[in-house]
Motif scaffolding. Structure first.
Motif, PDB file in Angstrom:
ATOM      1  N   THR A  71       0.844  -1.204   0.000  1.00  0.00           N
ATOM      2  CA  THR A  71       0.000   0.000   0.000  1.00  0.00           C
ATOM      3  C   THR A  71       0.879   1.254   0.000  1.00  0.00           C
ATOM      4  O   THR A  71       0.987   1.932  -1.011  1.00  0.00           O
ATOM      5  CB  THR A  71      -0.956   0.001   1.208  1.00  0.00           C
ATOM      6  OG1 THR A  71      -0.218  -0.315   2.384  1.00  0.00           O
ATOM      7  CG2 THR A  71      -2.065  -1.003   1.030  1.00  0.00           C
ATOM      8  N   LYS A 101      -6.421  -1.128  -4.237  1.00  0.00           N
ATOM      9  CA  LYS A 101      -5.182  -1.101  -3.455  1.00  0.00           C
ATOM     10  C   LYS A 101      -5.380  -1.791  -2.106  1.00  0.00           C
ATOM     11  O   LYS A 101      -4.531  -2.561  -1.664  1.00  0.00           O
ATOM     12  CB  LYS A 101      -4.756   0.345  -3.197  1.00  0.00           C
ATOM     13  CG  LYS A 101      -4.418   1.084  -4.443  1.00  0.00           C
ATOM     14  CD  LYS A 101      -2.998   1.596  -4.388  1.00  0.00           C
ATOM     15  CE  LYS A 101      -2.561   2.097  -5.717  1.00  0.00           C
ATOM     16  NZ  LYS A 101      -2.212   1.003  -6.634  1.00  0.00           N
ATOM     17  N   GLY A 105      -3.651  -5.253  -1.145  1.00  0.00           N
ATOM     18  CA  GLY A 105      -2.766  -5.257   0.020  1.00  0.00           C
ATOM     19  C   GLY A 105      -3.168  -6.352   0.993  1.00  0.00           C
ATOM     20  O   GLY A 105      -2.341  -7.115   1.487  1.00  0.00           O
ATOM     21  N   VAL A 152      -2.119   3.189   3.389  1.00  0.00           N
ATOM     22  CA  VAL A 152      -2.752   4.172   2.516  1.00  0.00           C
ATOM     23  C   VAL A 152      -2.465   5.587   3.022  1.00  0.00           C
ATOM     24  O   VAL A 152      -2.111   6.485   2.237  1.00  0.00           O
ATOM     25  CB  VAL A 152      -4.280   3.927   2.420  1.00  0.00           C
ATOM     26  CG1 VAL A 152      -4.962   5.082   1.707  1.00  0.00           C
ATOM     27  CG2 VAL A 152      -4.551   2.625   1.690  1.00  0.00           C
TER      28      VAL A 152
END
Lengths: 283, 303
Positions: A71, A101, A105, A152
Protein backbone atom coordinates in the motif's frame (compact mmCIF):
# COMPACT_ATOMS: atom_id res chain seq x y z
CA UNK A 1 -12.86 -3.44 -14.52
CA UNK A 2 -12.52 -3.30 -10.74
CA UNK A 3 -11.71 -7.02 -10.69
CA UNK A 4 -9.18 -6.69 -13.46
CA UNK A 5 -7.60 -3.76 -11.66
CA UNK A 6 -7.43 -5.83 -8.50
CA UNK A 7 -5.92 -8.74 -10.40
CA UNK A 8 -3.20 -6.50 -11.85
CA UNK A 9 -2.42 -5.09 -8.42
CA UNK A 10 -1.95 -8.60 -7.04
CA UNK A 11 -0.02 -9.89 -10.04
CA UNK A 12 2.48 -7.08 -9.89
CA UNK A 13 3.11 -7.61 -6.20
CA UNK A 14 3.73 -11.30 -6.79
CA UNK A 15 6.19 -10.41 -9.56
CA UNK A 16 8.16 -8.24 -7.16
CA UNK A 17 11.00 -10.29 -5.70
CA UNK A 18 11.12 -8.00 -2.66
CA UNK A 19 7.63 -9.09 -1.67
CA UNK A 20 8.60 -12.77 -1.63
CA UNK A 21 11.90 -12.03 0.08
CA UNK A 22 10.66 -9.79 2.89
CA UNK A 23 7.05 -10.84 3.46
CA UNK A 24 7.32 -14.60 2.87
CA UNK A 25 10.90 -15.88 2.98
CA UNK A 26 12.14 -13.76 5.89
CA UNK A 27 9.37 -14.78 8.35
CA UNK A 28 9.87 -18.43 7.41
CA UNK A 29 13.60 -18.12 7.99
CA UNK A 30 13.09 -16.41 11.35
CA UNK A 31 10.50 -19.02 12.28
CA UNK A 32 12.84 -21.91 11.63
CA UNK A 33 15.61 -20.18 13.58
CA UNK A 34 13.53 -19.11 16.60
CA UNK A 35 11.45 -22.29 16.73
CA UNK A 36 14.61 -24.36 16.79
CA UNK A 37 16.14 -22.23 19.56
CA UNK A 38 13.06 -21.57 21.71
CA UNK A 39 10.56 -24.15 20.52
CA UNK A 40 10.31 -26.18 23.73
CA UNK A 41 7.33 -27.07 25.85
CA UNK A 42 5.49 -24.28 27.66
CA UNK A 43 7.23 -23.00 30.75
CA UNK A 44 4.02 -22.31 32.66
CA UNK A 45 0.71 -24.17 32.37
CA UNK A 46 -1.69 -22.56 29.91
CA UNK A 47 1.07 -21.17 27.76
CA UNK A 48 1.53 -22.14 24.12
CA UNK A 49 4.34 -24.32 22.87
CA UNK A 50 7.16 -22.22 21.49
CA UNK A 51 6.72 -23.63 17.99
CA UNK A 52 3.09 -22.45 17.96
CA UNK A 53 3.65 -19.10 19.62
CA UNK A 54 6.50 -18.22 17.27
CA UNK A 55 4.50 -19.46 14.27
CA UNK A 56 1.74 -16.96 15.04
CA UNK A 57 4.23 -14.16 15.72
CA UNK A 58 6.04 -14.73 12.43
CA UNK A 59 2.78 -15.05 10.50
CA UNK A 60 1.81 -11.63 11.85
CA UNK A 61 5.31 -10.30 11.12
CA UNK A 62 5.09 -11.37 7.46
CA UNK A 63 1.47 -10.29 7.04
CA UNK A 64 2.13 -6.77 8.34
CA UNK A 65 4.94 -6.18 5.86
CA UNK A 66 2.95 -7.73 3.01
CA UNK A 67 0.15 -5.24 3.59
CA UNK A 68 2.25 -2.17 4.39
CA UNK A 69 4.62 -2.63 1.46
CA UNK A 70 1.87 -3.12 -1.10
CA UNK A 71 0.00 0.00 0.00
CA UNK A 72 2.26 2.82 1.29
CA UNK A 73 5.31 2.88 -0.99
CA UNK A 74 3.27 1.93 -4.03
CA UNK A 75 0.70 4.66 -3.64
CA UNK A 76 3.43 7.21 -3.00
CA UNK A 77 5.33 6.06 -6.05
CA UNK A 78 2.26 6.14 -8.27
CA UNK A 79 1.45 9.64 -7.09
CA UNK A 80 4.98 10.70 -7.90
CA UNK A 81 5.20 9.21 -11.39
CA UNK A 82 1.74 10.49 -12.30
CA UNK A 83 -0.06 7.20 -12.71
CA UNK A 84 -2.79 8.22 -10.29
CA UNK A 85 -3.22 11.46 -12.23
CA UNK A 86 -3.52 9.50 -15.47
CA UNK A 87 -6.22 7.36 -13.82
CA UNK A 88 -8.11 10.54 -12.94
CA UNK A 89 -8.17 11.37 -16.65
CA UNK A 90 -9.79 7.99 -17.33
CA UNK A 91 -13.26 6.72 -16.41
CA UNK A 92 -11.94 5.21 -13.19
CA UNK A 93 -13.47 6.29 -9.90
CA UNK A 94 -11.27 7.23 -6.98
CA UNK A 95 -12.99 4.57 -4.86
CA UNK A 96 -12.13 1.89 -7.40
CA UNK A 97 -8.45 2.80 -7.20
CA UNK A 98 -8.48 2.82 -3.43
CA UNK A 99 -10.53 -0.38 -3.14
CA UNK A 100 -8.19 -2.23 -5.49
CA UNK A 101 -5.18 -1.10 -3.46
CA UNK A 102 -6.74 -2.04 -0.12
CA UNK A 103 -8.01 -5.44 -1.23
CA UNK A 104 -4.77 -6.25 -3.06
CA UNK A 105 -2.77 -5.26 0.02
CA UNK A 106 -4.98 -7.46 2.14
CA UNK A 107 -4.74 -10.33 -0.31
CA UNK A 108 -0.95 -10.22 -0.13
CA UNK A 109 -1.12 -11.01 3.59
CA UNK A 110 -2.68 -14.39 2.95
CA UNK A 111 0.36 -16.11 1.36
CA UNK A 112 2.54 -14.67 4.13
CA UNK A 113 0.33 -16.13 6.88
CA UNK A 114 -0.28 -19.48 5.19
CA UNK A 115 3.34 -20.15 4.29
CA UNK A 116 4.55 -19.74 7.87
CA UNK A 117 1.73 -22.02 9.10
CA UNK A 118 2.60 -24.59 6.48
CA UNK A 119 6.28 -24.60 7.39
CA UNK A 120 5.35 -24.89 11.07
CA UNK A 121 3.12 -27.89 10.40
CA UNK A 122 5.59 -29.62 8.11
CA UNK A 123 8.95 -28.81 9.68
CA UNK A 124 8.09 -28.41 13.37
CA UNK A 125 5.14 -30.73 13.69
CA UNK A 126 2.65 -28.08 14.83
CA UNK A 127 -0.80 -29.67 15.08
CA UNK A 128 -4.05 -27.71 15.42
CA UNK A 129 -7.67 -28.70 14.74
CA UNK A 130 -9.05 -27.86 11.28
CA UNK A 131 -11.33 -25.22 12.81
CA UNK A 132 -8.37 -23.67 14.63
CA UNK A 133 -6.25 -23.52 11.48
CA UNK A 134 -9.07 -21.93 9.49
CA UNK A 135 -10.02 -19.53 12.27
CA UNK A 136 -6.40 -18.51 12.86
CA UNK A 137 -5.68 -17.79 9.20
CA UNK A 138 -8.94 -15.91 8.55
CA UNK A 139 -8.85 -13.91 11.79
CA UNK A 140 -5.25 -12.83 11.30
CA UNK A 141 -5.92 -12.05 7.67
CA UNK A 142 -8.85 -9.77 8.50
CA UNK A 143 -6.83 -8.26 11.33
CA UNK A 144 -4.34 -6.78 8.85
CA UNK A 145 -6.96 -4.19 7.78
CA UNK A 146 -5.49 -1.73 10.28
CA UNK A 147 -2.16 -1.90 8.47
CA UNK A 148 -3.80 -1.44 5.09
CA UNK A 149 -5.32 1.82 6.35
CA UNK A 150 -1.92 2.83 7.79
CA UNK A 151 -0.23 2.10 4.46
CA UNK A 152 -2.75 4.17 2.52
CA UNK A 153 -2.33 7.09 4.91
CA UNK A 154 1.47 6.97 4.54
CA UNK A 155 1.22 6.60 0.77
CA UNK A 156 -0.76 9.79 0.43
CA UNK A 157 1.21 11.68 3.07
CA UNK A 158 4.84 11.44 1.94
CA UNK A 159 6.88 10.76 -1.21
CA UNK A 160 8.03 7.38 -2.46
CA UNK A 161 11.45 7.25 -0.84
CA UNK A 162 10.19 8.53 2.49
CA UNK A 163 7.18 6.22 2.48
CA UNK A 164 9.40 3.16 2.25
CA UNK A 165 11.47 4.35 5.18
CA UNK A 166 8.44 5.32 7.25
CA UNK A 167 6.67 2.01 6.55
CA UNK A 168 9.77 -0.02 7.34
CA UNK A 169 10.48 1.98 10.49
CA UNK A 170 6.95 1.60 11.83
CA UNK A 171 7.03 -2.07 10.89
CA UNK A 172 10.21 -2.70 12.87
CA UNK A 173 9.10 -0.70 15.90
CA UNK A 174 5.62 -2.20 16.14
CA UNK A 175 7.02 -5.69 15.60
CA UNK A 176 9.60 -5.31 18.35
CA UNK A 177 7.41 -3.54 20.88
CA UNK A 178 4.41 -5.65 19.93
CA UNK A 179 6.22 -8.81 21.01
CA UNK A 180 6.60 -10.49 17.63
CA UNK A 181 10.31 -11.10 18.06
CA UNK A 182 10.36 -11.89 21.75
CA UNK A 183 7.30 -13.15 23.54
CA UNK A 184 5.43 -10.29 25.22
CA UNK A 185 6.04 -11.93 28.59
CA UNK A 186 9.79 -11.47 28.16
CA UNK A 187 9.56 -7.81 27.12
CA UNK A 188 10.76 -5.11 29.51
CA UNK A 189 7.99 -3.73 31.75
CA UNK A 190 7.85 -0.40 29.90
CA UNK A 191 7.28 -2.17 26.57
CA UNK A 192 4.71 -4.54 28.02
CA UNK A 193 2.42 -1.72 29.09
CA UNK A 194 2.34 -0.35 25.53
CA UNK A 195 2.36 -3.70 23.78
CA UNK A 196 -1.29 -4.62 24.30
CA UNK A 197 -2.42 -1.40 22.69
CA UNK A 198 -0.50 -2.00 19.48
CA UNK A 199 -2.19 -3.52 16.42
CA UNK A 200 0.86 -5.72 15.80
CA UNK A 201 0.52 -7.35 19.21
CA UNK A 202 -3.22 -7.73 18.88
CA UNK A 203 -2.92 -9.22 15.40
CA UNK A 204 -0.72 -11.95 16.86
CA UNK A 205 -3.00 -12.15 19.91
CA UNK A 206 -5.86 -13.24 17.62
CA UNK A 207 -3.73 -16.17 16.49
CA UNK A 208 -2.42 -16.99 19.99
CA UNK A 209 -5.92 -17.02 21.43
CA UNK A 210 -7.28 -19.27 18.70
CA UNK A 211 -4.29 -21.62 18.90
CA UNK A 212 -4.68 -21.75 22.69
CA UNK A 213 -8.06 -23.39 22.32
CA UNK A 214 -10.05 -21.14 24.69
CA UNK A 215 -10.11 -17.95 22.72
CA UNK A 216 -10.84 -14.59 24.34
CA UNK A 217 -10.92 -12.64 21.11
CA UNK A 218 -12.78 -9.48 22.04
CA UNK A 219 -9.87 -7.48 23.49
CA UNK A 220 -7.88 -8.11 20.31
CA UNK A 221 -10.84 -7.37 18.04
CA UNK A 222 -11.60 -4.20 19.99
CA UNK A 223 -8.06 -2.82 19.77
CA UNK A 224 -7.68 -3.77 16.08
CA UNK A 225 -11.08 -2.31 15.16
CA UNK A 226 -10.22 0.95 16.93
CA UNK A 227 -6.88 1.18 15.08
CA UNK A 228 -8.53 0.34 11.77
CA UNK A 229 -11.26 2.95 12.20
CA UNK A 230 -8.84 5.61 13.46
CA UNK A 231 -6.29 5.04 10.71
CA UNK A 232 -9.03 4.92 8.07
CA UNK A 233 -10.19 8.36 9.18
CA UNK A 234 -6.60 9.64 9.07
CA UNK A 235 -6.16 8.14 5.60
CA UNK A 236 -9.32 9.83 4.31
CA UNK A 237 -8.28 13.17 5.83
CA UNK A 238 -4.82 12.97 4.27
CA UNK A 239 -6.28 11.89 0.94
CA UNK A 240 -8.60 14.88 0.96
CA UNK A 241 -5.94 17.45 1.77
CA UNK A 242 -6.35 20.02 -1.01
CA UNK A 243 -2.73 20.07 -2.08
CA UNK A 244 -2.77 16.32 -2.57
CA UNK A 245 -5.95 16.34 -4.54
CA UNK A 246 -4.01 18.44 -6.95
CA UNK A 247 -0.67 16.81 -6.37
CA UNK A 248 0.47 17.60 -9.92
CA UNK A 249 -1.14 20.89 -10.88
CA UNK A 250 -1.01 21.26 -14.63
CA UNK A 251 1.63 23.38 -16.29
CA UNK A 252 2.46 27.00 -16.06
CA UNK A 253 3.21 27.59 -12.41
CA UNK A 254 6.46 27.87 -10.57
CA UNK A 255 5.12 25.27 -8.17
CA UNK A 256 4.80 22.81 -11.00
CA UNK A 257 8.29 23.38 -12.27
CA UNK A 258 9.62 22.67 -8.83
CA UNK A 259 7.73 19.42 -8.73
CA UNK A 260 8.97 18.39 -12.13
CA UNK A 261 12.51 18.94 -11.01
CA UNK A 262 11.82 16.85 -7.98
CA UNK A 263 10.49 14.07 -10.16
CA UNK A 264 13.51 14.32 -12.41
CA UNK A 265 15.84 14.12 -9.44
CA UNK A 266 13.98 11.02 -8.35
CA UNK A 267 14.47 9.58 -11.77
CA UNK A 268 18.18 10.21 -11.61
CA UNK A 269 18.25 8.42 -8.27
CA UNK A 270 16.49 5.50 -9.84
CA UNK A 271 19.40 5.37 -12.24
CA UNK A 272 17.26 4.54 -15.23
CA UNK A 273 17.50 7.32 -17.73
CA UNK A 274 14.41 7.98 -19.72
CA UNK A 275 12.14 5.58 -17.89
CA UNK A 276 9.42 7.58 -16.18
CA UNK A 277 7.99 4.30 -15.04
CA UNK A 278 11.08 3.21 -13.14
CA UNK A 279 10.22 1.11 -10.15
CA UNK A 280 11.79 2.51 -7.05
CA UNK A 281 10.33 1.85 -3.71
CA UNK A 282 7.69 -0.57 -4.86
CA UNK A 283 7.91 -3.07 -2.03
CA UNK B 1 -20.49 1.92 -34.80
CA UNK B 2 -18.50 4.97 -35.86
CA UNK B 3 -21.59 6.26 -37.70
CA UNK B 4 -23.67 6.49 -34.56
CA UNK B 5 -20.82 8.07 -32.69
CA UNK B 6 -20.36 10.80 -35.25
CA UNK B 7 -24.07 11.64 -35.17
CA UNK B 8 -23.89 11.72 -31.42
CA UNK B 9 -21.15 14.33 -31.42
CA UNK B 10 -21.99 18.01 -31.45
CA UNK B 11 -20.89 20.51 -34.09
CA UNK B 12 -17.80 21.35 -32.06
CA UNK B 13 -15.52 18.61 -30.81
CA UNK B 14 -14.01 21.03 -28.34
CA UNK B 15 -15.54 24.28 -27.23
CA UNK B 16 -13.83 26.55 -24.72
CA UNK B 17 -15.79 29.72 -24.05
CA UNK B 18 -13.94 32.50 -22.25
CA UNK B 19 -12.36 30.13 -19.76
CA UNK B 20 -9.98 31.38 -17.09
CA UNK B 21 -8.05 29.47 -14.47
CA UNK B 22 -5.67 30.65 -11.81
CA UNK B 23 -3.51 28.94 -9.22
CA UNK B 24 -3.18 31.35 -6.38
CA UNK B 25 -1.58 34.47 -7.84
CA UNK B 26 -0.68 32.74 -11.12
CA UNK B 27 -3.18 33.28 -13.92
CA UNK B 28 -2.57 30.13 -15.96
CA UNK B 29 -5.33 30.66 -18.51
CA UNK B 30 -6.99 34.01 -19.21
CA UNK B 31 -10.25 34.41 -21.06
CA UNK B 32 -9.41 31.70 -23.57
CA UNK B 33 -11.88 30.79 -26.32
CA UNK B 34 -11.28 27.94 -28.74
CA UNK B 35 -13.52 25.92 -31.04
CA UNK B 36 -12.20 22.71 -32.60
CA UNK B 37 -14.27 20.96 -35.27
CA UNK B 38 -14.45 17.15 -35.44
CA UNK B 39 -11.61 15.68 -37.49
CA UNK B 40 -9.20 18.57 -37.02
CA UNK B 41 -5.58 18.01 -36.01
CA UNK B 42 -4.68 20.94 -33.81
CA UNK B 43 -1.34 21.81 -32.30
CA UNK B 44 -1.34 23.85 -29.13
CA UNK B 45 1.93 25.69 -29.25
CA UNK B 46 3.56 27.71 -26.54
CA UNK B 47 6.49 28.06 -24.16
CA UNK B 48 6.49 26.39 -20.76
CA UNK B 49 3.99 28.23 -18.64
CA UNK B 50 1.89 29.42 -21.58
CA UNK B 51 -1.15 27.59 -20.20
CA UNK B 52 -1.16 24.55 -22.47
CA UNK B 53 -1.33 21.92 -19.75
CA UNK B 54 -3.98 23.80 -17.81
CA UNK B 55 -6.06 23.99 -20.98
CA UNK B 56 -5.65 20.24 -21.47
CA UNK B 57 -6.55 19.60 -17.82
CA UNK B 58 -9.76 21.62 -18.24
CA UNK B 59 -10.70 19.58 -21.31
CA UNK B 60 -10.43 16.43 -19.20
CA UNK B 61 -12.31 17.79 -16.22
CA UNK B 62 -9.17 17.49 -14.05
CA UNK B 63 -9.52 21.15 -13.14
CA UNK B 64 -12.61 23.26 -13.48
CA UNK B 65 -12.37 26.72 -15.03
CA UNK B 66 -12.78 29.60 -12.56
CA UNK B 67 -14.95 31.34 -15.12
CA UNK B 68 -16.24 30.40 -18.54
CA UNK B 69 -17.36 27.05 -19.84
CA UNK B 70 -15.60 24.02 -21.33
CA UNK B 71 -17.56 21.58 -23.49
CA UNK B 72 -16.33 18.36 -25.10
CA UNK B 73 -18.60 16.94 -27.81
CA UNK B 74 -21.31 19.12 -26.30
CA UNK B 75 -20.90 17.58 -22.84
CA UNK B 76 -19.33 18.51 -19.58
CA UNK B 77 -15.66 17.34 -19.76
CA UNK B 78 -15.94 14.89 -16.85
CA UNK B 79 -18.98 13.31 -18.51
CA UNK B 80 -17.14 13.13 -21.86
CA UNK B 81 -14.28 11.30 -20.12
CA UNK B 82 -16.70 8.84 -18.53
CA UNK B 83 -18.36 8.20 -21.89
CA UNK B 84 -15.02 7.65 -23.60
CA UNK B 85 -15.55 10.57 -25.99
CA UNK B 86 -12.21 12.09 -25.06
CA UNK B 87 -9.08 10.28 -23.94
CA UNK B 88 -5.75 11.74 -23.08
CA UNK B 89 -2.12 11.12 -22.70
CA UNK B 90 -0.97 13.45 -19.96
CA UNK B 91 2.43 15.05 -19.87
CA UNK B 92 4.90 12.70 -18.16
CA UNK B 93 2.09 10.46 -16.95
CA UNK B 94 3.69 7.41 -15.41
CA UNK B 95 2.27 3.99 -16.02
CA UNK B 96 1.42 1.41 -13.39
CA UNK B 97 4.78 -0.25 -12.70
CA UNK B 98 5.26 -4.01 -12.73
CA UNK B 99 2.58 -4.95 -15.26
CA UNK B 100 2.88 -5.90 -18.91
CA UNK B 101 2.03 -3.69 -21.86
CA UNK B 102 -1.02 -5.73 -22.91
CA UNK B 103 -2.25 -5.92 -19.31
CA UNK B 104 -2.17 -2.17 -18.90
CA UNK B 105 -3.95 -1.54 -22.20
CA UNK B 106 -6.41 -4.23 -21.09
CA UNK B 107 -7.10 -2.26 -17.93
CA UNK B 108 -7.92 0.86 -19.95
CA UNK B 109 -9.97 -1.30 -22.33
CA UNK B 110 -12.14 -2.37 -19.41
CA UNK B 111 -12.48 1.18 -18.09
CA UNK B 112 -14.12 2.64 -21.22
CA UNK B 113 -17.68 1.99 -22.36
CA UNK B 114 -17.08 1.21 -26.06
CA UNK B 115 -13.39 0.43 -26.47
CA UNK B 116 -11.27 -0.92 -29.28
CA UNK B 117 -9.97 -4.47 -28.94
CA UNK B 118 -6.67 -4.47 -27.06
CA UNK B 119 -4.85 -6.00 -30.04
CA UNK B 120 -6.09 -3.17 -32.30
CA UNK B 121 -4.91 -0.47 -29.88
CA UNK B 122 -1.50 -2.15 -29.64
CA UNK B 123 -1.35 -2.30 -33.41
CA UNK B 124 -2.25 1.39 -33.79
CA UNK B 125 0.47 2.30 -31.32
CA UNK B 126 2.99 -0.05 -32.93
CA UNK B 127 3.37 -2.07 -29.74
CA UNK B 128 2.28 -5.51 -30.89
CA UNK B 129 5.81 -6.87 -30.67
CA UNK B 130 6.37 -5.72 -27.10
CA UNK B 131 2.87 -6.63 -25.83
CA UNK B 132 4.25 -8.96 -23.16
CA UNK B 133 7.06 -6.66 -22.01
CA UNK B 134 6.92 -5.05 -18.57
CA UNK B 135 5.99 -1.38 -18.80
CA UNK B 136 9.02 -0.36 -16.75
CA UNK B 137 11.33 -2.01 -19.31
CA UNK B 138 10.23 -0.04 -22.37
CA UNK B 139 12.35 2.42 -24.31
CA UNK B 140 11.33 6.08 -24.15
CA UNK B 141 9.60 5.86 -27.51
CA UNK B 142 7.77 2.67 -26.59
CA UNK B 143 6.64 4.12 -23.27
CA UNK B 144 5.27 7.16 -25.07
CA UNK B 145 3.41 4.99 -27.57
CA UNK B 146 2.05 2.94 -24.67
CA UNK B 147 0.53 6.15 -23.31
CA UNK B 148 -1.03 6.69 -26.70
CA UNK B 149 -2.36 3.09 -26.69
CA UNK B 150 -3.93 3.65 -23.26
CA UNK B 151 -5.77 6.67 -24.68
CA UNK B 152 -6.64 5.27 -28.10
CA UNK B 153 -8.09 2.02 -26.74
CA UNK B 154 -11.04 4.15 -25.61
CA UNK B 155 -11.83 4.65 -29.31
CA UNK B 156 -12.52 8.29 -28.48
CA UNK B 157 -13.74 11.08 -30.73
CA UNK B 158 -10.91 13.23 -29.45
CA UNK B 159 -7.39 12.24 -28.47
CA UNK B 160 -5.47 14.77 -26.41
CA UNK B 161 -1.70 14.49 -26.20
CA UNK B 162 0.22 16.73 -23.82
CA UNK B 163 3.80 17.08 -25.04
CA UNK B 164 3.79 13.57 -26.45
CA UNK B 165 7.35 13.51 -27.78
CA UNK B 166 9.18 15.20 -24.97
CA UNK B 167 12.42 13.38 -24.17
CA UNK B 168 12.25 11.22 -27.30
CA UNK B 169 15.13 10.82 -29.71
CA UNK B 170 14.72 11.55 -33.41
CA UNK B 171 13.78 8.00 -34.29
CA UNK B 172 11.33 7.71 -31.41
CA UNK B 173 9.63 10.92 -32.52
CA UNK B 174 9.40 9.76 -36.13
CA UNK B 175 7.84 6.45 -35.05
CA UNK B 176 5.45 8.20 -32.74
CA UNK B 177 4.18 10.60 -35.36
CA UNK B 178 3.86 7.85 -37.90
CA UNK B 179 1.41 6.11 -35.57
CA UNK B 180 -0.34 9.41 -34.88
CA UNK B 181 -0.83 10.37 -38.54
CA UNK B 182 -2.32 6.97 -39.27
CA UNK B 183 -4.82 7.54 -36.49
CA UNK B 184 -5.69 11.10 -37.48
CA UNK B 185 -6.35 9.82 -41.02
CA UNK B 186 -9.29 7.86 -39.61
CA UNK B 187 -11.13 11.16 -39.11
CA UNK B 188 -10.66 11.55 -35.36
CA UNK B 189 -9.90 14.83 -33.67
CA UNK B 190 -6.36 15.17 -32.41
CA UNK B 191 -5.21 17.95 -30.11
CA UNK B 192 -1.60 18.02 -29.05
CA UNK B 193 0.40 20.43 -26.97
CA UNK B 194 4.01 20.80 -27.92
CA UNK B 195 6.93 23.13 -28.24
CA UNK B 196 8.63 21.25 -31.05
CA UNK B 197 7.88 23.33 -34.11
CA UNK B 198 8.94 20.88 -36.79
CA UNK B 199 6.28 18.51 -35.50
CA UNK B 200 3.67 21.19 -35.88
CA UNK B 201 4.61 21.86 -39.47
CA UNK B 202 4.39 18.19 -40.41
CA UNK B 203 1.53 16.97 -38.31
CA UNK B 204 -0.97 19.71 -37.59
CA UNK B 205 -3.59 21.17 -39.86
CA UNK B 206 -4.08 24.03 -37.47
CA UNK B 207 -1.84 25.78 -35.00
CA UNK B 208 -3.07 27.59 -31.91
CA UNK B 209 -0.26 29.66 -30.41
CA UNK B 210 -0.59 30.42 -26.71
CA UNK B 211 1.32 32.88 -24.56
CA UNK B 212 0.60 33.87 -20.98
CA UNK B 213 -2.67 31.98 -20.91
CA UNK B 214 -4.08 33.54 -24.06
CA UNK B 215 -4.42 32.54 -27.70
CA UNK B 216 -2.21 34.91 -29.68
CA UNK B 217 -2.46 33.28 -33.10
CA UNK B 218 -4.66 30.65 -34.71
CA UNK B 219 -4.37 29.27 -38.25
CA UNK B 220 -2.66 26.76 -40.52
CA UNK B 221 1.13 26.48 -40.17
CA UNK B 222 1.44 28.46 -43.44
CA UNK B 223 -0.87 31.18 -42.15
CA UNK B 224 1.10 31.49 -38.94
CA UNK B 225 4.25 31.93 -40.97
CA UNK B 226 2.38 34.37 -43.21
CA UNK B 227 1.20 36.44 -40.28
CA UNK B 228 4.76 37.23 -39.43
CA UNK B 229 5.58 37.44 -43.13
CA UNK B 230 8.94 37.95 -44.73
CA UNK B 231 11.86 35.63 -44.82
CA UNK B 232 15.52 35.75 -45.61
CA UNK B 233 17.29 36.60 -48.85
CA UNK B 234 20.83 35.25 -49.30
CA UNK B 235 23.28 35.95 -52.08
CA UNK B 236 26.95 36.54 -52.81
CA UNK B 237 28.14 40.03 -53.55
CA UNK B 238 31.54 41.68 -53.17
CA UNK B 239 30.61 45.32 -53.49
CA UNK B 240 28.11 47.87 -52.23
CA UNK B 241 27.60 46.39 -48.80
CA UNK B 242 26.55 49.70 -47.41
CA UNK B 243 23.48 49.84 -49.64
CA UNK B 244 21.72 46.68 -48.43
CA UNK B 245 20.15 48.10 -45.32
CA UNK B 246 18.43 50.73 -47.42
CA UNK B 247 16.67 48.18 -49.66
CA UNK B 248 12.88 48.09 -49.22
CA UNK B 249 11.57 45.61 -46.66
CA UNK B 250 14.97 44.84 -45.15
CA UNK B 251 14.96 44.55 -41.36
CA UNK B 252 18.43 43.15 -40.81
CA UNK B 253 21.71 42.62 -42.60
CA UNK B 254 24.45 40.06 -41.96
CA UNK B 255 27.61 40.02 -44.05
CA UNK B 256 30.25 37.28 -43.86
CA UNK B 257 32.94 37.72 -46.46
CA UNK B 258 31.07 37.98 -49.69
CA UNK B 259 28.00 36.08 -48.40
CA UNK B 260 25.14 38.42 -47.57
CA UNK B 261 22.03 37.58 -45.60
CA UNK B 262 19.12 40.00 -45.53
CA UNK B 263 16.17 39.61 -43.20
CA UNK B 264 13.13 41.08 -44.77
CA UNK B 265 9.53 41.75 -43.89
CA UNK B 266 8.53 41.18 -47.54
CA UNK B 267 10.83 39.00 -49.61
CA UNK B 268 9.08 39.87 -52.90
CA UNK B 269 9.67 43.60 -52.57
CA UNK B 270 13.27 43.12 -51.52
CA UNK B 271 14.06 40.78 -54.41
CA UNK B 272 12.41 43.10 -56.93
CA UNK B 273 14.52 45.97 -55.70
CA UNK B 274 17.65 43.82 -55.90
CA UNK B 275 16.81 42.76 -59.45
CA UNK B 276 16.17 46.33 -60.52
CA UNK B 277 19.40 47.54 -58.96
CA UNK B 278 22.94 47.52 -60.23
CA UNK B 279 24.72 45.57 -57.52
CA UNK B 280 26.75 42.58 -58.85
CA UNK B 281 24.96 39.91 -56.79
CA UNK B 282 24.78 36.20 -57.70
CA UNK B 283 23.62 32.82 -56.17
CA UNK B 284 20.36 34.34 -54.89
CA UNK B 285 18.31 32.25 -52.48
CA UNK B 286 15.03 33.16 -50.79
CA UNK B 287 13.78 31.28 -47.71
CA UNK B 288 10.39 31.90 -46.14
CA UNK B 289 10.33 32.64 -42.41
CA UNK B 290 10.48 29.38 -40.49
CA UNK B 291 7.75 28.54 -38.05
CA UNK B 292 10.43 28.85 -35.40
CA UNK B 293 11.06 32.47 -36.28
CA UNK B 294 7.34 33.19 -36.58
CA UNK B 295 6.70 31.62 -33.21
CA UNK B 296 9.46 33.58 -31.54
CA UNK B 297 8.26 36.83 -33.07
CA UNK B 298 4.65 36.15 -32.09
CA UNK B 299 5.46 35.26 -28.53
CA UNK B 300 7.82 38.21 -28.18
CA UNK B 301 5.10 40.52 -29.42
CA UNK B 302 2.77 39.08 -26.80
CA UNK B 303 5.16 39.62 -23.90
Amino acid sequence: MTWYFLRLEIVRALRDPRYLALAVATPIGFYLLFATLFGGAPVRPGELRGTVEIMVAMAAYGAIWAVLSTTGPRIAQEREIGWLEQLRAMPVRAWQVLAAKLVAGGAMALPAICSVCLVAALAKGVRLGPGQWAGLVVAMWLGTAAFAALGVAIGYAVNADASYVVCYGLYMVTSAVGGLWVPPGMLPESFRSVSGWLPSNRLADLGWQIAGGHPALWPAIGVLAAWTAGLAVVAVLIYRRPRLRRSRPPGGTAHLNGQNEEARAGEARAGRAGARTAVRADG
Amino acid sequence: MSGTRVRRSAASAISLRSVSKGYGPVRAVRDLSLEVRPGETVALLGHNGAGKSTTVAMLLGLVGPDTGRALVCGHDPARAVQDGLIAAMLQDAGMMPGVRVAELVGLAHRAYPSPLPVARALELAGLTEVASRRVDRLSGGQAQRLRFAVAVVADPEIVVLDEPTRALDVRGRAEFWEAMRAYAASGRTLLFATHYLDEVDENAGRVVVMAKGRVIADGTPAEIRGRVGGGTVRFSCDAGHGAFAALPGVTGVEVRGERVLLRTADADVTVRALAAGVLPWRDLRVTPASLDESFLMLTEEAS
